[in-house]
Design a protein around this motif. Structure first.
Motif, mmCIF file in Angstrom:
data_model
loop_
_atom_site.group_PDB
_atom_site.id
_atom_site.type_symbol
_atom_site.label_atom_id
_atom_site.label_comp_id
_atom_site.label_asym_id
_atom_site.label_seq_id
_atom_site.Cartn_x
_atom_site.Cartn_y
_atom_site.Cartn_z
ATOM 1 N N GLN A 293 -30.380 14.722 3.990
ATOM 2 C CA GLN A 293 -29.927 14.103 2.745
ATOM 3 C C GLN A 293 -30.877 12.999 2.283
ATOM 4 O O GLN A 293 -31.181 12.877 1.087
ATOM 5 C CB GLN A 293 -28.512 13.545 2.930
ATOM 6 N N LEU B 197 -23.896 7.477 1.193
ATOM 7 C CA LEU B 197 -24.292 8.393 2.255
ATOM 8 C C LEU B 197 -23.701 7.942 3.577
ATOM 9 O O LEU B 197 -23.866 6.807 3.992
ATOM 10 C CB LEU B 197 -25.822 8.432 2.356
ATOM 11 N N ASP C 146 -27.964 16.415 9.472
ATOM 12 C CA ASP C 146 -27.602 16.346 8.050
ATOM 13 C C ASP C 146 -27.999 15.026 7.380
ATOM 14 O O ASP C 146 -28.521 15.039 6.255
ATOM 15 C CB ASP C 146 -26.097 16.571 7.878
ATOM 16 N N ASP D 152 -33.977 14.558 0.856
ATOM 17 C CA ASP D 152 -33.733 15.115 -0.479
ATOM 18 C C ASP D 152 -33.652 14.022 -1.544
ATOM 19 O O ASP D 152 -33.992 14.263 -2.703
ATOM 20 C CB ASP D 152 -32.428 15.915 -0.486
ATOM 21 N N ARG D 153 -33.209 12.828 -1.152
ATOM 22 C CA ARG D 153 -32.961 11.769 -2.119
ATOM 23 C C ARG D 153 -34.115 10.782 -2.251
ATOM 24 O O ARG D 153 -34.063 9.871 -3.081
ATOM 25 C CB ARG D 153 -31.684 11.016 -1.746
#
Length: 212
Positions: free
Chosen positions: A44, A4, A40, A47-48
């Motif tokens: 992320q 990431l 962003d 979401d992870r």
């Protein structure tokens, strides 16, 4: 280590610009809009993250099922800074406690729809102050929504516990998001202190089932 990228793919919102929030929107749409406004890298990470569930017990036995959320690996100090800024906007704006005058006025108005027998105005005022004290942690919009739901769905005078439950339900998604952002901030700050790889304990984000 995660791949990431620690920086946003596009410029993050300028400091001081409030995250979009409209309490009149449907909760799911409101939550989606708020989440999509985050940079962003934060989206992320959200979401992870990993979710776990377990039962919570009190001295009276089973209480509810709660949800734990843990950030993924690879959270950086840059992520922590982004999370802290978003968290400050949520805490200081969206979840800021209601002003005392608004809260007291809303409680008095709600109770006036369900007058108690043989209760003097002085006692009513004291009761309203108790309500204001017990609801003081909630934002004005959540209290307004709880009062609206009660007026439209109940025929009897509410208890403080019942209105607290409605307030908690009203702002559950926003509180859960704030708690996950806090977990990201803590993880990123710990990685700066330890050089990365510090484990973060799961964060209790919400009760997903309550026994009433």
């Amino acid at each position: 280590m995660s791949n990431l990228h620690p920086f946003p793919a596009s410029p993050a919102p300028s400091p001081g610009l409030p995250l979009p929030f409209d309490p009149a929107m449907a909760p799911a749409l409101r939550s989606q809009m708020l989440r999509e406004a985050l940079p962003d890298p934060l989206r992320q990470l959200l979401d992870r993250g990993q979710i776990g569930r377990h039962s919570r017990f009190t001295e009276n036995g089973f209480a509810d099922v709660v949800e734990d959320w843990t950030p993924p690996a690879g959270v950086t100090p840059r992520h922590a800074a982004l999370a802290r800024r978003a968290l400050a906007e949520i805490d200081d704006g969206i979840l800021a406690p209601a002003p005392a005058n608004h809260l007291l006025g809303r409680v008095l108005a709600l109770l006036s729809h369900f007058p108690a027998k043989a209760t003097t105005p002085e006692v009513e005022q004291l009761l309203a102050m108790d309500w204001a004290d017990d609801l003081g942690e909630f934002p004005a919009w959540a209290i307004d929504q709880a009062a609206r739901v009660w007026r439209r769905t109940r025929k009897w005078r509410p208890s403080i516990a019942e209105i607290r439950a409605l307030c908690e339900e009203a702002c559950a998604a926003e509180r859960a998001l704030a708690e996950r952002l806090l977990a990201i901030a803590i993880a990123g700050e710990r990685s700066a202190e330890t050089g990365g790889g510090a484990a973060v304990r799961p964060v209790l984000t919400s009760a997903i089932r309550r026994m009433r």
